[in-house]
Design a protein around this motif. Structure first.
Motif, PDB file in Angstrom:
ATOM      1  N   VAL A  10       0.888  -1.303  -0.024  1.00  0.00           N
ATOM      2  CA  VAL A  10       0.045  -0.002  -0.157  1.00  0.00           C
ATOM      3  C   VAL A  10       0.981   1.209  -0.065  1.00  0.00           C
ATOM      4  N   GLY A  11       2.023   1.192   0.691  1.00  0.00           N
ATOM      5  CA  GLY A  11       2.884   2.417   0.862  1.00  0.00           C
ATOM      6  C   GLY A  11       3.522   2.685  -0.627  1.00  0.00           C
ATOM      7  N   LEU A  12       3.888   1.520  -1.388  1.00  0.00           N
ATOM      8  CA  LEU A  12       4.374   1.760  -2.513  1.00  0.00           C
ATOM      9  C   LEU A  12       3.373   2.193  -3.748  1.00  0.00           C
ATOM     10  N   ALA A  13       2.252   1.919  -3.426  1.00  0.00           N
ATOM     11  CA  ALA A  13       1.228   2.263  -4.276  1.00  0.00           C
ATOM     12  C   ALA A  13       1.069   3.927  -4.240  1.00  0.00           C
ATOM     13  N   ALA A  14       0.899   4.371  -2.856  1.00  0.00           N
ATOM     14  CA  ALA A  14       0.636   5.836  -2.371  1.00  0.00           C
ATOM     15  C   ALA A  14       1.947   6.554  -2.940  1.00  0.00           C
ATOM     16  N   GLY A  15       3.367   6.016  -2.671  1.00  0.00           N
ATOM     17  CA  GLY A  15       4.388   6.708  -3.021  1.00  0.00           C
ATOM     18  C   GLY A  15       4.470   6.664  -4.507  1.00  0.00           C
ATOM     19  N   THR A  16       4.072   5.856  -5.424  1.00  0.00           N
ATOM     20  CA  THR A  16       3.954   6.025  -6.544  1.00  0.00           C
ATOM     21  C   THR A  16       3.239   7.101  -7.157  1.00  0.00           C
ATOM     22  N   GLY A  17       1.884   7.453  -6.608  1.00  0.00           N
ATOM     23  CA  GLY A  17       1.161   8.344  -7.031  1.00  0.00           C
ATOM     24  C   GLY A  17       1.769   9.497  -6.322  1.00  0.00           C
ATOM     25  N   ALA A  18       2.140   9.595  -5.313  1.00  0.00           N
ATOM     26  CA  ALA A  18       2.954  11.061  -4.749  1.00  0.00           C
ATOM     27  C   ALA A  18       4.001  11.323  -5.782  1.00  0.00           C
ATOM     28  N   MET A  19       4.757  10.611  -6.189  1.00  0.00           N
ATOM     29  CA  MET A  19       5.770  10.876  -7.396  1.00  0.00           C
ATOM     30  C   MET A  19       5.221  11.503  -8.542  1.00  0.00           C
ATOM     31  N   ALA A  20       4.028  11.210  -8.738  1.00  0.00           N
ATOM     32  CA  ALA A  20       3.434  11.872 -10.114  1.00  0.00           C
ATOM     33  C   ALA A  20       3.039  13.327  -9.932  1.00  0.00           C
ATOM     34  N   LEU A  21       2.921  13.743  -8.555  1.00  0.00           N
ATOM     35  CA  LEU A  21       2.274  14.987  -8.233  1.00  0.00           C
ATOM     36  C   LEU A  21       3.340  15.987  -7.482  1.00  0.00           C
TER      37      LEU A  21
ATOM     38  N   LEU B 292      10.904  15.084  -5.394  1.00  0.00           N
ATOM     39  CA  LEU B 292      10.680  13.794  -6.182  1.00  0.00           C
ATOM     40  C   LEU B 292      11.787  12.840  -5.746  1.00  0.00           C
ATOM     41  N   ALA B 293      12.920  13.355  -5.661  1.00  0.00           N
ATOM     42  CA  ALA B 293      14.314  12.277  -5.094  1.00  0.00           C
ATOM     43  C   ALA B 293      13.700  11.667  -3.922  1.00  0.00           C
ATOM     44  N   GLY B 294      13.608  12.722  -2.901  1.00  0.00           N
ATOM     45  CA  GLY B 294      13.145  12.077  -1.510  1.00  0.00           C
ATOM     46  C   GLY B 294      12.036  11.164  -1.774  1.00  0.00           C
ATOM     47  N   THR B 295      10.995  11.399  -2.260  1.00  0.00           N
ATOM     48  CA  THR B 295       9.885  10.609  -2.398  1.00  0.00           C
ATOM     49  C   THR B 295      10.416   9.090  -3.032  1.00  0.00           C
ATOM     50  N   ALA B 296      10.989   9.186  -4.029  1.00  0.00           N
ATOM     51  CA  ALA B 296      11.703   8.171  -4.565  1.00  0.00           C
ATOM     52  C   ALA B 296      12.495   7.252  -3.656  1.00  0.00           C
ATOM     53  N   ALA B 297      13.285   7.925  -2.740  1.00  0.00           N
ATOM     54  CA  ALA B 297      14.198   7.105  -1.730  1.00  0.00           C
ATOM     55  C   ALA B 297      13.237   6.362  -0.950  1.00  0.00           C
ATOM     56  N   ALA B 298      12.201   7.121  -0.416  1.00  0.00           N
ATOM     57  CA  ALA B 298      11.152   6.487   0.342  1.00  0.00           C
ATOM     58  C   ALA B 298      10.415   5.294  -0.186  1.00  0.00           C
ATOM     59  N   VAL B 299      10.072   5.415  -1.526  1.00  0.00           N
ATOM     60  CA  VAL B 299       9.458   4.373  -2.178  1.00  0.00           C
ATOM     61  C   VAL B 299      10.479   3.096  -2.334  1.00  0.00           C
ATOM     62  N   GLY B 300      11.729   3.535  -2.557  1.00  0.00           N
ATOM     63  CA  GLY B 300      12.890   2.521  -2.365  1.00  0.00           C
ATOM     64  C   GLY B 300      13.051   1.631  -1.374  1.00  0.00           C
ATOM     65  N   LEU B 301      13.157   2.433  -0.269  1.00  0.00           N
ATOM     66  CA  LEU B 301      13.006   1.735   1.024  1.00  0.00           C
ATOM     67  C   LEU B 301      12.043   0.583   1.217  1.00  0.00           C
TER      68      LEU B 301
END
Length: 559
Positions: free
Chosen positions: A430-441, A448-457
């Motif tokens: 669920v966190g990955l799906a939410a993070g992917t959506g956040a990266m689009a906005l 975007l880089a900080g959000t990508a790091a969280a998605v990577g974690l």
């Protein structure tokens, strides 16, 4: 007159299995063992196998413990009985179960002692064995991973994967020099199409021949092919050698892919398989990072022949590591008469149709792969170009994602067995799906880089957990077929994602399609939750664990 009371006896019976994991049941009774003796017996048996260099094996302990005996006395006697039973069974190979009696030390005066009544009963399936995704019942600190063999597997795969990526870069660059776009297309198709098609046959061959026979033979042939290719490309500057070498290399990689994928369950128990997969995922993430620049450097230094020589050297190292990892692994028993290899190549799809838990885990893995590829490959560069961020922003975002995934995978290798399965599969999904959506906005490249790091974690924990849950849902004897289907889905997700979402982006735009990918990613945790609720399948007509060796009679040893 003092009447001598009968001595209480702890009776242990050990049966060897060719799959990792120790199960414990009470002999002659369905009641649980007292004082946590099941955990004591499980840890003792695992430790005895590890000390004997057989950590890749598993087994079943049938323990009889007298009641109304002090806990400390019973634990000490059970430890001695189980250790002796394991040692006796290993010495008596290929014979099967051995029973060992250990008299319990005399309890303090006044304690009642009940004489043991030896009874025998076929071992029953424990909750942990019936449901591989159930919470672990063993001590997390107990030895559950064969670290020496796992280290060899990781080292060999790092070498061969880096060499393969370097060879891919070198062959693509050489093809461009020889024939342009058409030559690159021919070489790429020759390398990828046979590999995808032969993955299914590779899984069937793995189940028939065993991973050792297939890996050693196919990898040895690949060394010879790459060595001959280095000689040919050094003397001939035409396209046809590249196509032939790419074709042969793709065939061999397709045959050995499932065999390499089935090794981890041999090296780690079910409770610790997630840790092993986390460590292995680090290799898969680091291989393209190291192999791509290595291939470019080798082309500059010596051209394609040097790159092929380096890839052959990586295969030689992997061959040595594979020989160590698979040493002692049994070859499947030949069937008197069975289906043809062509029919067995479809076993992976039949498994998905027959086993709901396996099917839903496959859907969870495929949905996550499908949702991630288009944003990383297409949407990120397009958005950077539209906003004027430059290509450097793309590199920073991808580096942040990779760094987060590597850190999370390293933590998972140490702590994955302590994290509950629903957290690893559902909550992180669920966190990955939410993070992917956040990266689009997000409005800026830094955010975007900080959000990508969280998605990577989250990805570094979710990805290995999905693979682990899929492997644990595979019926015994079908791991090769199941892993071939799994590998085929990973290869097919990339072109399908591009073909599916690129036309959609013409109508929804980059941001809208990116959000659609986030919705597809949400399918993964939903499918994982359904898989966790699905009841595990049991083999019909069996009351004992699979592949337990049996012997005509037992051997009793006093301790």
């Amino acid at each position: 007159m003092n009447r001598r009371r009968p001595r209480a006896v702890v009776r242990a019976r050990f049966s060897v299995r060719e799959v990792p994991g120790i199960t414990v049941t009470a002999a002659g009774s369905r009641a649980p063992l007292p004082y946590g003796l099941d955990g004591t017996a499980r840890r003792t048996a695992q430790r005895a196998l590890t000390e004997a260099g057989r950590a890749y094996l598993g087994g079943h302990v049938e323990l009889h413990a007298p009641r109304r005996t002090p806990a400390r006395v019973l634990r000490r006697a059970a430890t001695r009985a189980v250790a002796a039973a394991v040692a006796t069974t290993l010495r008596a190979a290929p014979a099967g179960p051995r029973a060992t009696d250990a008299p319990a030390p005399t309890p303090p005066s006044g304690a009642r002692r009940t004489p043991a009544r030896p009874r025998s009963r076929p071992p029953t399936t424990t909750a942990q064995e019936a449901d591989p995704m159930a919470p672990p019942t063993t001590d997390p600190t107990a030895p559950g991973i064969d670290w020496r063999r796992l280290g060899s597997l990781v080292t060999g795969q790092a070498a061969v994967q880096a060499g393969s990526f370097a060879l891919l870069i070198a062959m693509s660059w050489t093809a461009v020099q020889l024939g342009g776009r058409g030559a690159v297309t021919a070489v790429t198709l020759a390398a990828t199409l046979p590999r995808a098609l032969l993955l299914l046959f590779g899984g069937a061959l793995t189940d028939v021949l065993g991973p050792r026979a297939l890996l050693l033979r196919a990898t040895g042939i690949r060394v010879l092919v790459l060595a001959a290719g280095a000689v040919v490309t050094a003397t001939t500057h035409t396209l046809w050698p590249l196509v032939v070498i790419a074709l042969a290399d793709g065939i061999l990689l397709g045959l050995t892919g499932p065999a390499a994928g089935v090794l981890l369950p041999y090296l780690a128990s079910k409770e610790h398989l997630g840790r092993a997969n986390s460590l292995f995922s680090m290799v898969l993430r680091l291989a393209p990072i190291a192999g791509s620049p290595l291939g470019a450097w080798l082309v500059v230094v010596g051209g394609l022949p040097v790159a092929m020589g380096a890839a052959a050297a990586g295969c030689v190292l992997w061959l040595a590591c594979a020989a160590h990892v698979t040493r002692g692994m049994p070859r499947p028993e030949p069937a008197a008469q069975g289906p043809s290899l062509l029919r067995r190549s479809g076993d992976g799809f039949r498994l998905l149709a027959a086993h709901p838990r396996l099917r839903w885990m496959f859907v969870a893995c495929f949905a996550m792969d499908l949702a991630f590829l288009w944003p990383a490959e297409v949407a990120l560069p397009l958005r950077a170009a539209e906003n004027g961020w430059g290509v450097g922003a793309v590199a920073v975002v991808l580096a942040a994602f990779s760094t987060g995934a590597l850190v999370s995978a390293a933590l998972g290798a140490a702590l994955a067995h302590r994290v509950p399965v629903p957290v690893k599969l559902v909550l992180t999904g669920v966190g990955l799906a939410a993070g992917t959506g956040a990266m689009a906005l997000v409005p800026s490249p830094g955010v975007l880089a900080g959000t990508a790091a969280a998605v990577g974690l989250l990805s570094g924990l979710n990805g290995p957990a999905l693979v682990t849950a899929y492997q644990q849902a595979v019926p015994e004897g079908k791991m090769g077929a199941a892993m071939s289907t799994f590998a085929l889905s990973g290869i097919g997700a990339a072109p399908l994602s591009l073909a599916l979402f690129t036309p959609v982006s013409l109508h929804l735009g980059v941001t809208g399609t990116w959000l659609l990918c986030a919705g597809v990613a949400l399918v993964s945790p939903i499918a994982a939750a359904v898989a966790l609720r699905a009841a595990p399948e049991k083999a019909p007509g069996r009351s004992t664990p699979d592949r337990i060796r049996t012997a005509p009679e037992s051997t009793v040893t006093s301790v």
